[in-house]
Design an enzyme around this catalytic site. Structure first.
Site, PDB file in Angstrom:
ATOM      1  N   TYR A 147       0.854  -1.187   0.000  1.00  0.00           N
ATOM      2  CA  TYR A 147       0.000   0.000   0.000  1.00  0.00           C
ATOM      3  C   TYR A 147       0.889   1.236   0.000  1.00  0.00           C
ATOM      4  O   TYR A 147       1.850   1.309   0.768  1.00  0.00           O
ATOM      5  CB  TYR A 147      -0.895   0.007   1.240  1.00  0.00           C
ATOM      6  CG  TYR A 147      -1.798   1.220   1.348  1.00  0.00           C
ATOM      7  CD1 TYR A 147      -2.808   1.443   0.424  1.00  0.00           C
ATOM      8  CD2 TYR A 147      -1.638   2.136   2.387  1.00  0.00           C
ATOM      9  CE1 TYR A 147      -3.642   2.551   0.530  1.00  0.00           C
ATOM     10  CE2 TYR A 147      -2.481   3.244   2.503  1.00  0.00           C
ATOM     11  CZ  TYR A 147      -3.477   3.449   1.581  1.00  0.00           C
ATOM     12  OH  TYR A 147      -4.304   4.539   1.684  1.00  0.00           O
ATOM     13  N   ASP A 242       9.296   2.973  -0.014  1.00  0.00           N
ATOM     14  CA  ASP A 242       8.248   3.621   0.776  1.00  0.00           C
ATOM     15  C   ASP A 242       8.424   3.236   2.239  1.00  0.00           C
ATOM     16  O   ASP A 242       8.175   2.099   2.631  1.00  0.00           O
ATOM     17  CB  ASP A 242       6.874   3.176   0.238  1.00  0.00           C
ATOM     18  CG  ASP A 242       5.717   3.831   0.969  1.00  0.00           C
ATOM     19  OD1 ASP A 242       5.946   4.504   1.991  1.00  0.00           O
ATOM     20  OD2 ASP A 242       4.564   3.664   0.510  1.00  0.00           O
ATOM     21  N   LYS A 272       3.668   9.185   8.893  1.00  0.00           N
ATOM     22  CA  LYS A 272       3.366   8.587  10.200  1.00  0.00           C
ATOM     23  C   LYS A 272       4.287   9.118  11.327  1.00  0.00           C
ATOM     24  O   LYS A 272       4.053  10.201  11.825  1.00  0.00           O
ATOM     25  CB  LYS A 272       3.340   7.071  10.073  1.00  0.00           C
ATOM     26  CG  LYS A 272       2.196   6.668   9.095  1.00  0.00           C
ATOM     27  CD  LYS A 272       1.865   5.205   9.035  1.00  0.00           C
ATOM     28  CE  LYS A 272       0.562   4.992   8.277  1.00  0.00           C
ATOM     29  NZ  LYS A 272       0.675   4.405   6.965  1.00  0.00           N
TER      30      LYS A 272
HETATM   31  C1  LIG Z   1       0.042   4.816   5.592  1.00  0.00           C
HETATM   32  C2  LIG Z   1       0.859   4.553   4.385  1.00  0.00           C
HETATM   33  C3  LIG Z   1       0.837   5.421   3.263  1.00  0.00           C
HETATM   34  C4  LIG Z   1      -0.132   6.557   3.153  1.00  0.00           C
HETATM   35  O1  LIG Z   1       0.040   7.531   4.145  1.00  0.00           O
HETATM   36  P1  LIG Z   1      -1.190   8.519   4.474  1.00  0.00           P
HETATM   37  O2  LIG Z   1      -0.586   9.497   5.428  1.00  0.00           O
HETATM   38  O3  LIG Z   1      -2.250   7.649   5.068  1.00  0.00           O
HETATM   39  O4  LIG Z   1      -1.608   9.132   3.205  1.00  0.00           O
HETATM   40  C5  LIG Z   1       1.730   5.195   2.240  1.00  0.00           C
HETATM   41  N1  LIG Z   1       2.577   4.157   2.278  1.00  0.00           N
HETATM   42  C6  LIG Z   1       2.617   3.287   3.313  1.00  0.00           C
HETATM   43  C7  LIG Z   1       3.594   2.173   3.308  1.00  0.00           C
HETATM   44  C8  LIG Z   1       1.738   3.443   4.387  1.00  0.00           C
HETATM   45  O5  LIG Z   1       1.731   2.563   5.380  1.00  0.00           O
END
Ligand SMILES: *Cc1c(COP(=O)(O)O)cnc(C)c1O
Length: 434
Positions: A147, A242, A272
């Site tokens: 994701y 990511d 985060k």
């Molecule tokens: C949470 C998450 C995102 C998206 O971040 P948001 O602040 O919710 O837009 C992107 N990549 C990873 C791996 C994530 O866990």
């Protein structure tokens, strides 16, 4: 428990559904896959949450990662309070942005330049744009079950909330966008090689979660990133790692701190933890790529609230608390919890696998290891649902989906872990009973 009358969360959820789609501002919060009414939370402190009905829960969600020092951490709250007194937003450069970017660059070698945005989604979206501009190519490659936020181009087979609701992707993503995304099975380097052999000159970038955490936690195979980077760079494309979830949580330098030997991502994304609970994301990496951003370069990217002074204050105060002792604590809390869960599920005869990425872990309700999205989807989600509701009834708040990591914080003391331990045997028996 307090004497507050029951039912306020029910009332709020009913009101919410009249004015907010499904009553929530992010899908998994609606408890769609586990059923029931989500508690509406009114306060949180340390490892504990309190809902509108006055019920208390031990939190294992941590706002999906940011609350690594626990809720309402006094130093973080004070930093935000102090920053708020100096103004909420300037729309102009401010010192906190510089310090936060420096802190991230100091911890993560490949970050030569970094730009702050307001979410992880914005970070991955912007990193893709830079990669496409730098290479003059359109296609992005992602792995099934990873994701990367709700970026149109990255929603195919995207794990997390998308997995929870068993959607193949998302409606509203145009065919022309989808055609520029190729999804490969996680960890399958032969598939990457074949794709590069066939379409290498179209591929701008391969994006991957530094360690997949949104199909549950999947430990990347040994040497995976090093080999992947070799293939991708050999094909003239870029690697985007990511670390929105793993960054500064898997270890002090994120998952790169664990497996950064022998390879260098061109671009990385964060979110985060770096905002300590306020909306922040970031993307960064090679200076020559990042300098393509406007105004110096041709890649437009901007944000009214980007580099917001409250958000950078929260992020900096969080980093200040993330020393070696904090990571040692997270490791201990995570290991203790893993052991307790394993014991309870084993005693109750519930098939399970626990997988880790640094201090992150998740529990899969199946007996075979999970290496791909297909594996993860083959879990006994009904057993998870029974386990989840038993724990919730006992005041333990797990992620409401079988496809998520569990999050501990430095406020998860042995006493807090004991509270979870007391609730686990009954939850394991509930999981076993169908
Ligand atoms: C949470 C998450 C995102 C998206 O971040 P948001 O602040 O919710 O837009 C992107 N990549 C990873 C791996 C994530 O866990």
């Amino acid at each position: 428990m307090t004497s507050t009358p029951a039912g306020l969360s029910e009332e709020l959820f009913a009101r919410a559904r009249r004015v907010i789609p499904s009553g929530v501002n992010s899908p998994v919060r609606a408890f769609g896959s586990v059923g029931g009414t989500p508690p509406f939370l009114t306060s949180a402190s340390g490892a504990l949450l309190t809902d509108a009905d006055g019920r208390e829960y031990v939190d294992l969600v941590g706002s999906w990662g940011p609350m690594i020092l626990g809720h309402a951490n006094p130093a973080v709250v004070e930093a935000v309070r102090e920053a708020a007194g100096r103004g909420l937003s300037f729309g102009a450069p401010q010192p906190g942005e510089v310090s936060l970017a420096e802190e991230i660059a100091r911890r993560v070698g490949p970050i030569e330049r970094l730009r702050l945005v307001n979410s992880g989604t914005e970070a991955t979206m912007s990193a893709l744009r830079v990669a496409r501009a730098a290479t003059g190519r359109d296609v992005v490659v992602k792995f099934a079950g990873c994701y990367h936020g709700h970026v149109d181009a990255l929603l195919a087979e995207a794990g997390s909330g998308v997995a929870t609701f068993a959607l193949p992707g998302s409606a509203g993503v145009t065919a022309s966008t989808a055609k520029d995304t190729v999804v490969l099975p996680y960890g399958d380097l032969d598939a990457v090689r074949e794709l590069f052999a066939a379409r290498g000159d179209e591929i701008a970038a391969v994006i991957t979660e530094a360690a997949p955490c949104n199909m549950g936690v999947v430990t990347p195979p040994e040497g995976f990133h090093r080999e992947l980077a070799g293939i991708v760079h050999g094909g003239g494309a870029l690697v985007i790692s990511d670390e929105v979830l793993t960054g500064f949580r898997a270890s002090a330098a994120g998952y790169y701190g664990i497996d950064g030997e022998g390879w260098t991502p061109d671009l990385m994304t964060f979110g985060k933890v770096i905002g300590g609970g306020l909306p922040v994301g970031a993307f960064g990496g090679r200076a020559d790529l990042m300098d393509l951003l406007s105004p110096a370069g041709p890649v437009y990217q901007a944000g009214t609230l980007s580099g917001n002074p409250l958000a950078t204050a929260a992020g900096l105060a969080t980093f200040a608390g993330l020393d070696d002792a904090a990571y040692a604590h997270l490791d201990r809390a995570s290991a203790a919890l893993q052991q307790l869960v394993a014991e309870a599920l084993t005693t109750a005869g519930v098939p399970h696998v626990i997988q880790t990425a640094g201090t992150l872990f998740s529990v899969f309700f199946r007996s075979e290891p999970v290496r791909t999205y297909e594996d993860s989807k083959a879990q006994d989600t009904a057993a998870f649902t029974r386990f989840f509701h038993s724990l919730l009834d006992s005041g333990i708040y797990l992620p409401p989906s079988a496809f998520e990591a569990w999050f501990v914080s430095t406020a998860h003391t042995p006493e807090v872990i004991d509270r979870i331990a007391e609730a686990l045997p009954a939850a394991a028996r509930a999981a076993a009973s169908d």
